[in-house]
Design an enzyme around this catalytic site. Structure first.
Site, PDB file in Angstrom:
ATOM      1  N   GLU A   1      21.420  30.932 -50.609  1.00  0.00           N
ATOM      2  CA  GLU A   1      21.118  29.942 -49.564  1.00  0.00           C
ATOM      3  C   GLU A   1      22.405  29.406 -48.970  1.00  0.00           C
ATOM      4  O   GLU A   1      23.412  29.295 -49.669  1.00  0.00           O
ATOM      5  CB  GLU A   1      20.327  28.760 -50.164  1.00  0.00           C
ATOM      6  CG  GLU A   1      18.935  29.109 -50.578  1.00  0.00           C
ATOM      7  CD  GLU A   1      18.192  27.907 -51.172  1.00  0.00           C
ATOM      8  OE1 GLU A   1      18.775  26.806 -51.217  1.00  0.00           O
ATOM      9  OE2 GLU A   1      17.049  28.094 -51.594  1.00  0.00           O
TER      10      GLU A   1
ATOM     11  N   LYS B   1      25.075  26.741 -48.027  1.00  0.00           N
ATOM     12  CA  LYS B   1      25.433  25.423 -48.562  1.00  0.00           C
ATOM     13  C   LYS B   1      25.966  24.587 -47.409  1.00  0.00           C
ATOM     14  O   LYS B   1      27.009  24.892 -46.828  1.00  0.00           O
ATOM     15  CB  LYS B   1      26.496  25.542 -49.658  1.00  0.00           C
ATOM     16  CG  LYS B   1      26.795  24.177 -50.309  1.00  0.00           C
ATOM     17  CD  LYS B   1      27.773  24.310 -51.462  1.00  0.00           C
ATOM     18  CE  LYS B   1      27.781  23.072 -52.349  1.00  0.00           C
ATOM     19  NZ  LYS B   1      28.120  21.826 -51.671  1.00  0.00           N
TER      20      LYS B   1
ATOM     21  N   ARG C   1      22.556  14.923 -49.741  1.00  0.00           N
ATOM     22  CA  ARG C   1      21.350  15.310 -50.474  1.00  0.00           C
ATOM     23  C   ARG C   1      20.225  14.330 -50.181  1.00  0.00           C
ATOM     24  O   ARG C   1      20.454  13.122 -50.129  1.00  0.00           O
ATOM     25  CB  ARG C   1      21.682  15.278 -51.971  1.00  0.00           C
ATOM     26  CG  ARG C   1      20.603  15.818 -52.891  1.00  0.00           C
ATOM     27  CD  ARG C   1      20.590  17.321 -52.828  1.00  0.00           C
ATOM     28  NE  ARG C   1      19.700  17.927 -53.799  1.00  0.00           N
ATOM     29  CZ  ARG C   1      20.091  18.413 -54.967  1.00  0.00           C
ATOM     30  NH1 ARG C   1      21.364  18.325 -55.331  1.00  0.00           N
ATOM     31  NH2 ARG C   1      19.241  18.993 -55.778  1.00  0.00           N
TER      32      ARG C   1
ATOM     33  N   ARG D   1      21.277  11.090 -53.551  1.00  0.00           N
ATOM     34  CA  ARG D   1      21.498  11.657 -54.891  1.00  0.00           C
ATOM     35  C   ARG D   1      21.811  10.576 -55.904  1.00  0.00           C
ATOM     36  O   ARG D   1      21.686  10.796 -57.103  1.00  0.00           O
ATOM     37  CB  ARG D   1      22.594  12.727 -54.871  1.00  0.00           C
ATOM     38  CG  ARG D   1      23.966  12.209 -54.584  1.00  0.00           C
ATOM     39  CD  ARG D   1      24.967  13.328 -54.583  1.00  0.00           C
ATOM     40  NE  ARG D   1      25.454  13.589 -55.932  1.00  0.00           N
ATOM     41  CZ  ARG D   1      26.048  14.701 -56.289  1.00  0.00           C
ATOM     42  NH1 ARG D   1      26.173  15.682 -55.437  1.00  0.00           N
ATOM     43  NH2 ARG D   1      26.505  14.858 -57.494  1.00  0.00           N
TER      44      ARG D   1
ATOM     45  N   GLU E   1      18.732  18.855 -47.903  1.00  0.00           N
ATOM     46  CA  GLU E   1      20.027  18.372 -47.422  1.00  0.00           C
ATOM     47  C   GLU E   1      19.876  17.881 -45.988  1.00  0.00           C
ATOM     48  O   GLU E   1      19.215  18.524 -45.171  1.00  0.00           O
ATOM     49  CB  GLU E   1      21.029  19.548 -47.491  1.00  0.00           C
ATOM     50  CG  GLU E   1      22.454  19.191 -47.197  1.00  0.00           C
ATOM     51  CD  GLU E   1      23.235  18.673 -48.422  1.00  0.00           C
ATOM     52  OE1 GLU E   1      22.618  18.404 -49.479  1.00  0.00           O
ATOM     53  OE2 GLU E   1      24.458  18.521 -48.282  1.00  0.00           O
TER      54      GLU E   1
ATOM     55  N   PHE F   1      14.976  22.716 -49.552  1.00  0.00           N
ATOM     56  CA  PHE F   1      15.172  23.937 -50.337  1.00  0.00           C
ATOM     57  C   PHE F   1      14.433  23.938 -51.672  1.00  0.00           C
ATOM     58  O   PHE F   1      14.534  24.891 -52.424  1.00  0.00           O
ATOM     59  CB  PHE F   1      16.668  24.232 -50.555  1.00  0.00           C
ATOM     60  CG  PHE F   1      17.483  23.083 -51.071  1.00  0.00           C
ATOM     61  CD1 PHE F   1      17.356  22.648 -52.369  1.00  0.00           C
ATOM     62  CD2 PHE F   1      18.410  22.456 -50.238  1.00  0.00           C
ATOM     63  CE1 PHE F   1      18.119  21.596 -52.850  1.00  0.00           C
ATOM     64  CE2 PHE F   1      19.179  21.393 -50.703  1.00  0.00           C
ATOM     65  CZ  PHE F   1      19.030  20.967 -52.012  1.00  0.00           C
TER      66      PHE F   1
ATOM     67  N   LYS G   1      27.399  27.500 -56.872  1.00  0.00           N
ATOM     68  CA  LYS G   1      27.931  27.400 -55.511  1.00  0.00           C
ATOM     69  C   LYS G   1      29.175  28.261 -55.362  1.00  0.00           C
ATOM     70  O   LYS G   1      29.958  28.394 -56.297  1.00  0.00           O
ATOM     71  CB  LYS G   1      28.220  25.944 -55.153  1.00  0.00           C
ATOM     72  CG  LYS G   1      29.250  25.274 -56.025  1.00  0.00           C
ATOM     73  CD  LYS G   1      29.453  23.815 -55.620  1.00  0.00           C
ATOM     74  CE  LYS G   1      30.310  23.108 -56.656  1.00  0.00           C
ATOM     75  NZ  LYS G   1      30.498  21.692 -56.414  1.00  0.00           N
TER      76      LYS G   1
HETATM   77  N1  LIG Z   1      21.106  25.220 -50.333  1.00  0.00           N
HETATM   78  C1  LIG Z   1      21.496  24.222 -51.116  1.00  0.00           C
HETATM   79  N2  LIG Z   1      21.002  24.076 -52.367  1.00  0.00           N
HETATM   80  C2  LIG Z   1      21.393  23.088 -53.181  1.00  0.00           C
HETATM   81  N3  LIG Z   1      22.294  22.156 -52.830  1.00  0.00           N
HETATM   82  C3  LIG Z   1      22.827  22.226 -51.594  1.00  0.00           C
HETATM   83  C4  LIG Z   1      22.453  23.254 -50.688  1.00  0.00           C
HETATM   84  N4  LIG Z   1      23.152  23.055 -49.539  1.00  0.00           N
HETATM   85  C5  LIG Z   1      23.906  21.987 -49.723  1.00  0.00           C
HETATM   86  N5  LIG Z   1      23.738  21.466 -50.951  1.00  0.00           N
HETATM   87  C6  LIG Z   1      24.474  20.294 -51.481  1.00  0.00           C
HETATM   88  O1  LIG Z   1      25.322  20.754 -52.506  1.00  0.00           O
HETATM   89  C7  LIG Z   1      25.203  19.957 -53.655  1.00  0.00           C
HETATM   90  C8  LIG Z   1      25.201  20.832 -54.872  1.00  0.00           C
HETATM   91  O2  LIG Z   1      26.506  21.075 -55.246  1.00  0.00           O
HETATM   92  P1  LIG Z   1      27.096  20.216 -56.412  1.00  0.00           P
HETATM   93  O3  LIG Z   1      26.080  20.043 -57.453  1.00  0.00           O
HETATM   94  O4  LIG Z   1      28.361  20.825 -56.827  1.00  0.00           O
HETATM   95  O5  LIG Z   1      27.333  18.819 -55.723  1.00  0.00           O
HETATM   96  P2  LIG Z   1      28.666  18.378 -55.068  1.00  0.00           P
HETATM   97  O6  LIG Z   1      29.674  18.261 -56.144  1.00  0.00           O
HETATM   98  O7  LIG Z   1      28.359  17.212 -54.236  1.00  0.00           O
HETATM   99  O8  LIG Z   1      29.051  19.585 -54.159  1.00  0.00           O
HETATM  100  P3  LIG Z   1      30.281  19.619 -53.233  1.00  0.00           P
HETATM  101  O9  LIG Z   1      31.145  18.442 -53.572  1.00  0.00           O
HETATM  102  O10 LIG Z   1      30.869  20.940 -53.596  1.00  0.00           O
HETATM  103  O11 LIG Z   1      29.676  19.532 -51.888  1.00  0.00           O
HETATM  104  C9  LIG Z   1      23.873  19.275 -53.540  1.00  0.00           C
HETATM  105  O12 LIG Z   1      23.907  17.982 -54.115  1.00  0.00           O
HETATM  106  C10 LIG Z   1      23.588  19.229 -52.063  1.00  0.00           C
HETATM  107  O13 LIG Z   1      23.984  17.981 -51.522  1.00  0.00           O
END
Ligand SMILES: Nc1ncnc2c1ncn2[C@@H]1O[C@H](COP(=O)(O)OP(=O)(O)OP(=O)(O)O)[C@@H](O)[C@H]1O
Length: 508
Positions: free
Chosen positions: A209, A211, A216, A231, A260, A298, A376
């Protein structure tokens, strides 16, 4: 139970380095506390108050009265006094609060005073302790740790979970279920440096998917009423009329959906993150001219009476596709071919997005955890690290707190491991902001360095990881630079030392 037990446990946990020993100390203290007092003890040992803020500042803690000789103060008395302090308001409230604090400290022994002062000043705050605390609750109650973690993700707080586990064991924990209208901690992603490595960790076939670098959103539809949570589980429904309207169109009565939010330009490319951030920040007042947000869903956790948390990823995705039209769904490709996955990654990046999330087709929704089911992949390496200390700047930056000491979370010890320093990437605005913010977090200062409570999370870009003898984790970041602060994240959500090793190869 006496507060002395809690103070002693807190000191033991701070002084021991082994995970097992810490869990044992916490568990013994919780066992002694019992179901009724456990939530208070869980909070104190995490450095928090069940009342959250009670309005006691440093000034009220400066003049500590002479200590009591014998440890007689109970947890219940301390809790009742904190509640009383929190309820003080109106004229003369500062003096009244001071009086109550002094009265409480006057009944504490020297060791207890020290503990209470540090608790009230926030110095003991230990977000990183959640994992250890969950294990300790499990051990004290004689239930599997997985059951405690599951109840925690559904409830969002460990206090009530501790009470249920200690009172009714595994049976009590089964009482926690997904409730439409009460947000749960969102599932998080692990990280891999490339598509190939992400696929290597999952089964032959997986979903890829986009990103998006947005915010969130957990969307609850209860009897047709739509509510949106961040979140950090804050409600932002009021700020998002266009999102609420879009969700109302869906053919569901009761549902919990995950997705998102992002501000897109007319050409479909994303606005800078700040634009989305300003629309969803809980503290900002009204926007001058709101930029519309687009919702990309998603996942689905609940649908018209059925909980889907434990259903495999493919099944949840199929359920989502039945109720959500394509333009509201995250672009997704299910494939076993890494070349096709790479093409999807290239397309996402070419359109200005952050990268992709590779998702397992069979894992359940592991709320609140950086599960192995989502991985990711981004073209550049980034990490969310915690500021441990900061050095005063020189020259143009004198008078400003500049060079940041960066730490990753160490789940083993519940502490942080320093990985390097950086003053790169800081704009004048960020420098001014961090100088103000870090001063408030200061615990101690020597010549050039201000040591702070490990609470502020900062997103860092870097080129690689290098072996190092200078830093305690044995690795250091190469060319670290600040991208932005992450006030939406607590230190407990910062990246771990293992993540640091997994996002980039370690160079000699
Ligand atoms: N297709 C997707 N599926 C899940 N999460 C996604 C997607 N697209 C974007 N996101 C975002 O990415 C986050 C998941 O990555 P992670 O758990 O590492 O959080 P993060 O540390 O905030 O990520 P980053 O700081 O790398 O943006 C989710 O909380 C969401 O906000």
């Amino acid at each position: 139970m006496r507060i002395n037990e809690v103070a002693r446990t807190s000191a033991v946990v701070a002084e021991t380095s082994g995970r097992k020993a810490k869990v044992a100390a916490l568990a013994a203290c919780l066992g002694e506390a019992g179901p009724r007092e456990a939530p208070i003890v869980v909070a104190y040992l995490s450095g928090e108050l069940p009342q959250r803020q009670i309005g006691v500042g440093y000034a009220a803690l400066r003049d500590v009265p002479p200590p009591a000789d014998a440890p007689e103060l109970t947890v219940a008395e301390v809790d009742a006094t904190f509640t009383e302090i929190g309820a003080v308001s109106g004229k003369g409230s500062v003096a009244r609060r001071r009086e109550l604090v002094a009265g409480l400290l006057g009944r504490a022994t020297r060791g207890e005073q020290d503990f209470l002062v540090r608790l009230l000043s926030g110095e003991l705050r230990q977000g990183a302790l959640d994992g250890l605390m969950a294990e300790a609750i499990a051990s004290a109650a004689g239930v599997p740790a997985a059951d405690v973690r599951r109840a925690f993700m559904l409830r969002g707080s460990l206090g009530p979970v501790a009470t249920a586990a200690l009172a009714d064991g595994a049976e009590g924990l089964r009482g926690f279920s997904l409730e439409v209208g009460r947000p749960v901690k969102p599932m998080l992603a692990a990280a891999a440096p490339s598509i190939d490595e992400a696929f290597g960790k999952l089964a032959a076939e997986a979903a890829v998917e986009w990103k998006l670098d947005g915010v969130r959103a957990q969307v609850h539809v209860a009897d047709g009423t739509v509510r949106v949570f961040t979140r950090t589980l804050d409600e932002i429904t009021e700020r998002l009329p266009e999102v609420v309207a879009a969700v109302r169109e869906l053919p569901v009565r009761d549902a919990v959906l995950d997705g998102e939010l992002i501000a897109l330009r007319a050409d479909g490319r994303p606005h800078p993150f700040q634009v989305t951030g300003a629309r969803t920040a809980t503290r900002t007042a009204k926007d001058a001219e709101p930029v519309p947000l687009t919702l990309y869903l998603f996942d689905v956790l609940h649908l018209d009476g059925a909980d889907l948390l434990d259903a495999p990823g493919a099944e949840r995705s199929a359920a989502l596709a039945r109720i959500v039209p394509e333009h509201l769904r995250m672009p997704r490709l299910v494939t076993g071919d890494p070349a096709a996955a790479k093409a999807m990654f290239d397309e996402a990046v070419a359109r200005g997005h952050e990268g992709v999330v590779v998702k397992s087709l069979d894992t359940p929704y592991t709320a609140g955890r950086r599960g192995a089911g989502w991985i990711k992949v981004k073209p550049r390496h980034t990490l969310d690290l915690v500021v441990l200390a900061v050095e005063w700047g020189h020259g143009r930056r004198s008078g400003l707190l500049s060079n940041l000491h960066l730490g990753a979370r160490d789940p083993e010890s519940g502490g942080f491991v320093m990985l390097g320093k950086t003053f790169k990437g800081l704009t004048d605005e960020l420098l001014a902001w961090q100088t103000r913010t870090l001063r408030d977090l200061a615990v101690r200062e020597d010549d050039w360095t201000v040591h702070v409570r490990p609470e502020l999370v900062v997103e860092i870009a870097f080129d690689g990881v290098q072996r190092s003898t200078r830093y305690p984790g044995g690795i250091a970041l190469r060319f670290a630079r600040v991208l932005r602060y992450r006030p939406d994240k607590s230190a407990a959500e910062a990246d771990t030392i293992d993540t640091v090793r997994s996002v980039a190869p370690v160079l000699d």
